[in-house]
Write an enzyme that holds these catalytic residues in place. Sequence first.
Site, PDB file in Angstrom:
ATOM      1  N   TYR A  69       0.808  -1.215   0.000  1.00 52.88           N
ATOM      2  CA  TYR A  69       0.000   0.000   0.000  1.00 52.88           C
ATOM      3  C   TYR A  69       0.845   1.270   0.000  1.00 52.88           C
ATOM      4  O   TYR A  69       0.322   2.363  -0.264  1.00 52.88           O
ATOM      5  CB  TYR A  69      -0.936   0.041   1.212  1.00 52.88           C
ATOM      6  CG  TYR A  69      -1.871  -1.129   1.357  1.00 52.88           C
ATOM      7  CD1 TYR A  69      -2.123  -2.012   0.304  1.00 52.88           C
ATOM      8  CD2 TYR A  69      -2.510  -1.379   2.569  1.00 52.88           C
ATOM      9  CE1 TYR A  69      -2.978  -3.092   0.460  1.00 52.88           C
ATOM     10  CE2 TYR A  69      -3.368  -2.448   2.737  1.00 52.88           C
ATOM     11  CZ  TYR A  69      -3.590  -3.311   1.678  1.00 52.88           C
ATOM     12  OH  TYR A  69      -4.440  -4.383   1.851  1.00 52.88           O
ATOM     13  N   HIS A  94       1.106 -11.532   2.132  1.00 49.68           N
ATOM     14  CA  HIS A  94       0.037 -10.816   1.433  1.00 49.68           C
ATOM     15  C   HIS A  94      -0.585 -11.668   0.324  1.00 49.68           C
ATOM     16  O   HIS A  94      -1.809 -11.760   0.219  1.00 49.68           O
ATOM     17  CB  HIS A  94       0.589  -9.505   0.859  1.00 49.68           C
ATOM     18  CG  HIS A  94      -0.465  -8.492   0.575  1.00 49.68           C
ATOM     19  ND1 HIS A  94      -0.199  -7.149   0.463  1.00 49.68           N
ATOM     20  CD2 HIS A  94      -1.811  -8.611   0.378  1.00 49.68           C
ATOM     21  CE1 HIS A  94      -1.320  -6.487   0.218  1.00 49.68           C
ATOM     22  NE2 HIS A  94      -2.311  -7.354   0.151  1.00 49.68           N
TER      23      HIS A  94
END
Length: 265
Positions: A42, A100
Amino acid sequence: MPPLDLSIGLGTSGLDAPETCTDTVATALEAGYRHVDTAQMYDNEAAVGAGIAESDVDREDVVVATKIHPENLAPDDVRETARASLGRLGLDRVDLLYIHWPIRTYDPEATLPAFDDLRDAGVTDHVGVSNFTPDLLREADEILDAPIAAHQVECHPRFQQPELRALADELDHRLVGYSPLGRGEILDDPEIAEIAERNDFSAAVVALAWALDRGVVPIPKARGDHVRENLRAVDVDVPDSDLDAIDALDPGERQIDPDDAAWNR
């Protein structure tokens, strides 16, 4: 290590502007959130950490989660970049560290022991995985010494993940639902809207309340007034008949479906 207590969280994917991200995190914590989710991918860990520091909420009362980028899953990279994430967050540890995506540099026999090492070293209190298939989840559960604390996947009323919800119960971890509003599609869903109108709630609150009732930990993204509005889902009482009606909705499509995701291989 005590069990991981996860409540509704603030998702920060897409909060790219540092000042907006910091303000949103601080506002969420002051409103009552105690779970903040970020990721190396992010590119906002520093802003998230600034929001945590800016808030008056005690750090020990906040579950902070981040995720290792799929390019960084070789063992040495896992160890190095996890510590770099701590530096950006301004923390001495995170509560929950995820893989992730099990793609690219992910090698279960090499990657997973590196997460055990980080837990043993106190870099993270808990180990999590994200975007795993049932087979990959069972494999990880067998390889890891640490218990899997959480599995984060897309989950919302039109993509309910029944198999992974059942597997979370079987393996005793929390299912964390990202995109719990289906990237906004749920807000315009006529059947959800009907339930929301009947109960005088917003569609977002109904969808999030369904997730919480079904044992899913939603992490909605929000800004401004929506941050507080989403938190209403914790306290509202949606009738069982309406929750059952959501269970019976026709399944939709994934909103997040990269070509190299594990379920597409």
